[in-house]
Motif scaffolding. Structure first.
Motif, mmCIF file in Angstrom:
data_model
loop_
_atom_site.group_PDB
_atom_site.id
_atom_site.type_symbol
_atom_site.label_atom_id
_atom_site.label_comp_id
_atom_site.label_asym_id
_atom_site.label_seq_id
_atom_site.Cartn_x
_atom_site.Cartn_y
_atom_site.Cartn_z
ATOM 1 N N ALA A 1 140.067 15.653 44.753
ATOM 2 C CA ALA A 1 139.966 15.176 43.050
ATOM 3 C C ALA A 1 141.584 15.042 42.671
ATOM 4 O O ALA A 1 142.059 14.112 42.139
ATOM 5 C CB ALA A 1 139.442 15.857 42.299
ATOM 6 N N ASP A 2 142.197 16.088 43.041
ATOM 7 C CA ASP A 2 143.660 16.069 42.775
ATOM 8 C C ASP A 2 144.625 14.978 43.429
ATOM 9 O O ASP A 2 145.551 14.631 42.783
ATOM 10 C CB ASP A 2 144.096 17.540 43.217
ATOM 11 N N ALA A 3 144.223 14.635 44.609
ATOM 12 C CA ALA A 3 145.136 13.944 45.336
ATOM 13 C C ALA A 3 145.140 12.489 44.810
ATOM 14 O O ALA A 3 145.928 11.727 44.955
ATOM 15 C CB ALA A 3 144.510 13.659 46.827
ATOM 16 N N ILE A 4 143.787 12.109 44.273
ATOM 17 C CA ILE A 4 143.586 10.730 43.460
ATOM 18 C C ILE A 4 143.849 10.665 42.008
ATOM 19 O O ILE A 4 143.885 9.690 41.420
ATOM 20 C CB ILE A 4 142.214 10.293 44.058
ATOM 21 N N GLY A 5 144.442 11.975 41.610
ATOM 22 C CA GLY A 5 144.810 11.806 40.197
ATOM 23 C C GLY A 5 143.545 12.085 39.200
ATOM 24 O O GLY A 5 143.712 11.752 37.915
ATOM 25 N N GLY A 6 142.594 12.679 39.575
ATOM 26 C CA GLY A 6 141.289 12.996 38.793
ATOM 27 C C GLY A 6 140.581 12.046 38.616
ATOM 28 O O GLY A 6 140.793 10.643 39.231
ATOM 29 N N VAL A 7 139.196 11.915 38.176
ATOM 30 C CA VAL A 7 138.298 10.860 38.062
ATOM 31 C C VAL A 7 137.651 10.819 36.625
ATOM 32 O O VAL A 7 137.365 12.046 36.289
ATOM 33 C CB VAL A 7 137.021 11.145 39.037
ATOM 34 N N ASP A 8 137.416 9.687 36.268
ATOM 35 C CA ASP A 8 136.885 9.547 34.711
ATOM 36 C C ASP A 8 135.534 9.847 34.760
ATOM 37 O O ASP A 8 134.733 9.070 35.451
ATOM 38 C CB ASP A 8 137.251 8.151 34.256
ATOM 39 N N VAL A 9 134.915 10.658 33.710
ATOM 40 C CA VAL A 9 133.695 10.774 33.690
ATOM 41 C C VAL A 9 133.039 11.047 32.155
ATOM 42 O O VAL A 9 133.988 10.930 31.215
ATOM 43 C CB VAL A 9 132.867 12.382 34.386
ATOM 44 N N CYS A 10 131.829 10.646 32.008
ATOM 45 C CA CYS A 10 131.385 10.437 30.395
ATOM 46 C C CYS A 10 130.322 11.365 30.249
ATOM 47 O O CYS A 10 129.450 11.517 31.022
ATOM 48 C CB CYS A 10 131.290 9.120 30.266
ATOM 49 N N VAL A 11 130.288 12.060 28.985
ATOM 50 C CA VAL A 11 129.048 12.785 28.567
ATOM 51 C C VAL A 11 128.924 12.244 27.051
ATOM 52 O O VAL A 11 129.398 12.039 26.289
ATOM 53 C CB VAL A 11 129.168 14.234 28.664
ATOM 54 N N LYS A 12 127.540 12.171 26.521
ATOM 55 C CA LYS A 12 127.200 11.772 25.515
ATOM 56 C C LYS A 12 127.233 12.687 24.352
ATOM 57 O O LYS A 12 127.446 12.274 22.991
ATOM 58 C CB LYS A 12 125.758 11.148 25.706
ATOM 59 N N GLU A 13 127.121 13.961 24.683
ATOM 60 C CA GLU A 13 127.116 15.213 23.886
ATOM 61 C C GLU A 13 128.165 16.207 24.444
ATOM 62 O O GLU A 13 128.402 16.130 25.768
ATOM 63 C CB GLU A 13 125.646 15.794 23.634
#
Length: 548
Positions: free
Chosen positions: A225-237
């Motif tokens: 995860a650190d090597a690619i600069g993190g990943v975007d995720v989404c939560v509704k609450e």
């Protein structure tokens, strides 16, 4: 620099200033050794200087190339040294390699395993549960990656870790210890012979041939995860996966509603969260969202043309992954990555195996959902795309069949054994099924057909006709034709001593084999929880007790 004046007079553009030898008043003649013309010398001199320059440049270039190549070679060897390898298969399996398509291509299937191993300080720090250090790991994440034969689509299928399945006999390649067959949760397979046992379990469940496995632990997830600069995720609450009075444990994930870039330990928390989503299958869905987002980011960054980021990613990947032996070099991993990179995001589909509550523990465990799960496995075996975004195939997608062979003896002289394998994880075997089909064969002239009363507990998703050697192939084909079984279901097998009909869960009733419809592109069961790789709208809902 300005030349010295001669007799106190600055030279004009038309004047030539004679040079003298050091310590002498005698001018040096143009073209003489050591001399030069102010306007570049003769053509011969210019050629000599050009050759000297070219020789020097070529020498420097050769040194640079050799030095770079040497450093590159050493770096590749360094990366190869990072990779940990293991045996592809360490358990009993009957899966067959797929037949190449008309272009000579075959699909590639890779089993991705997420281990909960706590056998290092970093793993213990990230995963907790120090009391479990040194215990056999569990395969808490299991995901089959299917790259189509034409490399134009990819399918991902997860099996929830609490799914009860048959784990075959496995032998640990490190200790030599043999584990007997057992019916238990699929995540226990890793501790009963390593990743090769998990592969054998999948192959027996799905009949899908697996080419490679890759395994990553807690620390590896963070590094990637650190090597690619993190990943975007989404939560509704707002989500906080923490211990509650009703449920201990939790990943520690704490986010406000919205889209966030997760990296470091937070990436691992996202992938491990289960209670806050409400179930283990929903955890698989959150993992699918993460992977889709990661693939999109890698494509947007074009990391494969950025040498710095590529080196960071290569370092993290080779340190984080354990792989099966035949995938154990940087070149093979790079080739696989480039094949995945070539698949458009709208041709990537993430799914979860259709499941049903386990009759033995309906609130805690799952079992494969009969026909719906079998449809997923059939699509993988037949290389049918999980999406509808590709161009219609020009060639027939029916299973390839072997050429017809002549039977070695008359039907009345052939001994045929019929086995009852109609049971499944959700249904009990149909009583007397083998005897009924043996009677059908007798009506077709196979007077020596008989039910196998010695074997019990067999389970096959589809009906098969097996034969032990090439001289009986024509006889097996004739038996299949008499029963209406497709030629693609006639298989050579060392597990039988003669022609054997294995009546599977797809033929539980009737005396005529039911016609099987061929799955179409994107024809997925409704409970497979499919997500397309190009879908950016996905956002995880949070189970009420874990909202804040």
């Amino acid at each position: 620099m300005t030349r010295s004046n001669v007799q106190g007079k600055a030279p004009s553009d038309q004047e030539t200033v004679p040079r003298t030898r050091r310590g002498s008043n005698t001018p040096v003649e143009p073209g003489e050794h050591g001399g030069r013309r102010l306007r570049g010398g003769s053509k011969t001199d210019r050629r000599r200087r050009r050759r000297r320059t070219l020789r020097w440049s070529a020498t420097v270039l050769a040194v640079v190339i050799l030095g770079t190549a040497g450093a590159g070679y050493l770096y590749i060897q360094h990366l190869n040294g990072n990779i940990r390898k293991g045996e592809l298969l360490s358990g009993d399996s009957k899966a067959k390699k797929p037949t190449p398509n008309a272009a000579g291509q075959t699909p590639t299937n890779i089993l991705l395993i997420g281990s909960d191993s706590r056998n290092s300080d970093e793993d213990v720090k990230l995963g907790g549960a120090r009391q479990n250090r040194g215990t056999p790991p569990h395969a808490d994440v299991q995901m089959l990656i299917h790259l189509s034969a034409d490399r134009k689509s990819a399918a991902f299928v997860s099996i929830p870790r609490d799914t009860r399945v048959d784990i075959p006999r496995c032998k640990d390649p490190k200790t030599g210890h043999t584990y007997p067959p057992v019916n238990t949760l699929i995540n226990a397979s890793l501790g009963r012979g390593g990743p090769g046992c998990t592969v054998a379990t999948w192959e027996n469940l799905t009949k899908v041939y697996i080419d490679h496995w890759m395994m990553v632990d807690f620390a590896g997830v963070v590094n990637m995860a650190d090597a690619i600069g993190g990943v975007d995720v989404c939560v509704k609450e707002n989500v906080w996966d923490r211990p509650t009075p009703a449920q201990p444990g939790g990943s520690g994930l704490k986010l406000r509603a919205g889209t966030w870039n997760v990296q470091h330990e937070q990436a691992l928390q996202w992938l491990r969260t289960r209670h806050a989503w409400g179930s283990d299958p929903l955890r698989a869905k959150a993992q699918h969202m993460y992977l889709n987002s990661m693939f999109r980011k890698l494509k947007e960054q074009n990391v494969f043309t950025d040498s710095g980021r590529l080196m960071d990613l290569a370092e993290a990947a080779t340190k984080s992954l354990q792989v099966s032996q035949e995938l154990g070099s940087v070149k093979q991993l790079y080739d696989l990555a480039m094949q995945l990179k070539s698949v458009p995001t709208n041709r990537i589909t993430m799914t979860t195996m259709p499941w049903a509550p386990d009759p033995e523990a309906p609130k805690e465990h799952a079992v494969p959902d009969g026909a719906n799960a079998e449809r997923i496995w059939q699509m993988l075996r037949d290389d049918v795309p999980f999406d509808k975004n590709g161009k219609p195939a020009a060639e027939n997608k029916k299973k390839p069949t072997a050429p017809a062979k002549t039977p070695s003896m008359p039907a009345g002289q052939l001994g045929v054994l019929v086995q009852n394998a109609t049971g499944s994880s959700t249904e009990s075997p149909v009583q007397l099924r083998a005897k009924d089909i043996a009677n059908v064969l007798a009506q077709h002239g196979y007077a020596r057909a008989a039910a196998d009363t010695a074997s019990t507990g067999l389970s096959e998703s589809e009906t098969l006709v097996r034969y032990p050697s090439a001289d009986l192939e024509g006889d097996a084909q004739a038996v299949a034709k008499a029963l209406g079984i497709p030629m693609s279901s006639v298989q050579k097998s060392t597990d039988v001593s003669g022609v054997t009909v294995v009546v599977g869960a797809d033929w539980r009733t009737g005396t005529s084999y039911p016609k099987q419809s061929q799955p179409k592109d994107g024809d997925l069961p409704s409970n497979s929880d499919a997500i397309n790789g190009a879908d950016k709208s996905q956002c995880m809902p949070v189970y009420k007790p874990y909202q804040w």
